[in-house]
Design an enzyme around this catalytic site. Structure first.
Site, PDB file in Angstrom:
ATOM      1  N   HIS A 183     144.975   3.306 -52.336  1.00  0.00           N
ATOM      2  CA  HIS A 183     145.508   1.925 -52.629  1.00  0.00           C
ATOM      3  C   HIS A 183     145.118   0.840 -51.645  1.00  0.00           C
ATOM      4  O   HIS A 183     145.755  -0.024 -51.026  1.00  0.00           O
ATOM      5  CB  HIS A 183     147.135   1.941 -52.598  1.00  0.00           C
ATOM      6  CG  HIS A 183     147.678   2.899 -53.436  1.00  0.00           C
ATOM      7  ND1 HIS A 183     148.131   2.615 -54.793  1.00  0.00           N
ATOM      8  CD2 HIS A 183     148.205   4.031 -53.327  1.00  0.00           C
ATOM      9  CE1 HIS A 183     148.545   3.597 -55.396  1.00  0.00           C
ATOM     10  NE2 HIS A 183     148.653   4.528 -54.278  1.00  0.00           N
ATOM     11  N   SER A 313     119.317 -11.796 -45.552  1.00  0.00           N
ATOM     12  CA  SER A 313     119.637 -13.262 -45.677  1.00  0.00           C
ATOM     13  C   SER A 313     118.547 -14.084 -45.526  1.00  0.00           C
ATOM     14  O   SER A 313     117.604 -14.060 -44.575  1.00  0.00           O
ATOM     15  CB  SER A 313     120.829 -13.626 -44.818  1.00  0.00           C
ATOM     16  OG  SER A 313     121.030 -15.098 -44.814  1.00  0.00           O
ATOM     17  N   LYS A 319     120.589 -10.010 -40.827  1.00  0.00           N
ATOM     18  CA  LYS A 319     121.485  -9.420 -41.440  1.00  0.00           C
ATOM     19  C   LYS A 319     121.084  -8.284 -42.571  1.00  0.00           C
ATOM     20  O   LYS A 319     120.077  -8.273 -43.044  1.00  0.00           O
ATOM     21  CB  LYS A 319     122.002 -10.696 -42.481  1.00  0.00           C
ATOM     22  CG  LYS A 319     123.487 -10.257 -43.295  1.00  0.00           C
ATOM     23  CD  LYS A 319     123.865 -11.600 -43.839  1.00  0.00           C
ATOM     24  CE  LYS A 319     125.271 -11.275 -44.175  1.00  0.00           C
ATOM     25  NZ  LYS A 319     125.502 -10.254 -45.482  1.00  0.00           N
ATOM     26  N   GLU A 326     123.835  -2.839 -54.740  1.00  0.00           N
ATOM     27  CA  GLU A 326     124.104  -4.186 -55.495  1.00  0.00           C
ATOM     28  C   GLU A 326     123.351  -3.796 -56.746  1.00  0.00           C
ATOM     29  O   GLU A 326     123.970  -4.233 -57.773  1.00  0.00           O
ATOM     30  CB  GLU A 326     123.648  -5.177 -54.789  1.00  0.00           C
ATOM     31  CG  GLU A 326     124.860  -5.676 -53.755  1.00  0.00           C
ATOM     32  CD  GLU A 326     124.293  -6.716 -52.687  1.00  0.00           C
ATOM     33  OE1 GLU A 326     123.395  -7.120 -52.870  1.00  0.00           O
ATOM     34  OE2 GLU A 326     125.105  -6.837 -51.621  1.00  0.00           O
TER      35      GLU A 326
END
Length: 462
Positions: A183, A313, A319, A326
């Site tokens: 959860h 980025s 980054k 993805e």
């Protein structure tokens, strides 16, 4: 541009002089201009079908030896072309007639014109010779079954590769304890190896599902001709074609199938794509788990370290983003959408023929290709180089309140809950709160709350 004149049953058409296609392809090229081109695997499968049909018709005495040899030579030479060269003479789009007739005729016309290069007096005709004993209604779904089967087998190989890469991580981190989560909240500990084993099992089940389903793509409707009766195809033709295709693709294809089913329904492709959708669902979950566990490095979970494959980025230096995850999740969502397309399209077998054939096979092949490519990239460019941040995992286990679960068998659920609530309320460790409660001693806490022992990693599952 120079043109030549070609004729069909509707009249004369101007065709680019150097094009191998004829009048029917030229009409279709102008009548249907939208969407992606017909996938080349379908074109190559149709060329193989024409080659096999010419061989069978020759052996059965249906066409002359000379014409058969010209057709065989033409198809063989076309199949030998690299994709970019082959594409030049197959300009038709997926969104055409629902039977794939225009593409079948494109192949017939190109082969016929190719034979003229060898013998200007060949006399090979697209309909009477190249398409002898065939109909678009049985050749196109035969090509669908062949290309779908090949695509699924390639995907199965990619899935097995990902399973193998994950199995390496499972073994490497079988003793690295981390906090579990249910959860989206803290739960009891497990090892990272155990967590990965769940991913491995998911993919092994998906692989098994595909293997149990992909034989449904072995039935070829060739020989059914127009409506499934086999009109104009001689006895033995379908069996001979299926036998040759089996040798070419090294697959046990069979023509022993109900031809009415083969023309009117695409249940096999539909059910196998359901397996692709199930795989996509599981891949989406796995990729999400990986990228969330790798989130950070300062303000996220930061339990996993992932490879820096490219700058993450255009504005934030240094980054690192989970780009392979993805890509995989985007592919997975596309496959889920494609499953709806195929489900609806496969339901449209009106009377003797389904007329959504091109979109069914284009969509299926897109799904298989997307998954094959992104699964391979995920395995090689992310999972292979992924490592754990063991210190961060240990830190989160040490500060978790849910290890209190180990106290329940000794002091009860209610008393254990009070200890966890006190630790949270007072900002202390669970151990401090437990000792302060008077319910357990420090020695008892250290004995009972052993995160590695709590994982039951040495216990076989009943």
């Amino acid at each position: 541009m120079e043109y030549r004149e070609e004729a069909d049953t509707l009249g004369t058409v101007r065709v680019p002089a150097t094009a191998l296609w004829g009048a029917q392809t030229e009409r279709s090229r102008h009548n249907f201009t939208t969407g992606p081109l017909m996938p080349l695997p379908v074109i190559r499968a149709l060329l193989q079908i024409k080659l096999a049909a010419a061989t069978a018709n020759r052996d059965l005495g249906e066409i002359q030896e000379e014409k058969a040899q010209l057709i065989i030579r033409a198809a063989t030479d076309l199949l030998a072309l690299p994709d970019d060269e082959l594409q030049r003479d197959f300009p038709l789009h997926v969104y055409q007639t629902g039977s794939g007739t225009q593409t079948n005729m494109n192949v017939n016309e190109v082969i016929a014109h190719q034979t003229i290069k060898y013998d200007p007096t060949s006399g090979v005709l697209p309909n009477d010779d190249v398409n002898h004993g065939q109909s678009s209604n049985d050749t196109f779904p035969t090509a669908m079954a062949i290309t779908a089967r090949v695509a699924v087998r390639e995907l199965e190989g990619a899935v097995q590769h990902l399973i193998d890469e994950l199995a390496v991580k499972e073994a490497a981190y079988e003793n690295v304890v981390k906090i579990g989560r249910t959860h989206l909240q803290d739960a009891t500990p497990l090892t990272f190896g155990q967590e990965v084993s769940g991913w491995v099992s998911m993919l092994e089940h998906d692989w098994d599902f595909l293997k149990s389903l992909d034989d449904s793509l072995l039935e070829l409707p060739i020989g059914g001709t127009a409506v499934g009766t086999g009109l104009n195809a001689v006895p033995g033709f379908a069996t001979a074609v299926a036998a040759q295709l089996s040798k070419v693709y090294d697959q046990p294809f069979t023509a022993k199938s109900n031809k009415f089913f083969g023309l009117a329904a695409h249940s096999g492709i539909n059910v196998v794509h359901g397996g692709l959708k199930t795989l996509a669902s599981d891949l989406l979950k796995i990729a999400n788990d990986v990228r969330f566990l790798a989130s950070g490095p300062r303000a996220g979970y930061n339990e996993l370290n992932i490879p820096a494959n490219e700058p993450g980025s255009s504005i934030m230096p240094g980054k690192v983003n989970p780009t392979q995850a993805e890509a995989l999740t985007m592919a997975a969502t596309r496959v889920m959408g494609n499953d709806v397309t195929i489900t609806v399209a496969a339901s449209q077998g009106n009377f003797e023929m389904n007329v959504y054939k091109p979109v069914i096979i284009e969509t299926f092949l897109e799904s298989a290709d997307l998954l094959t490519g992104t699964v391979s990239g995920f395995a090689d460019k992310l999972i292979h180089g992924m490592t754990v941040n063991a210190d961060r995992m240990a830190e989160l286990v040490a500060t978790s309140l849910m290890t209190v679960t180990a106290l329940s068998p000794y002091i009860g659920y209610h008393a254990s809950a009070e200890i966890a609530q006190a630790a949270e309320r007072e900002g202390t460790t669970l151990r401090e709160a437990a000792v302060k409660s008077g319910q357990v001693t420090a020695a008892q806490f250290d004995q009972w709350v052993n995160p590695l022992a709590m994982t039951n990693r040495d216990r076989s599952m009943d």
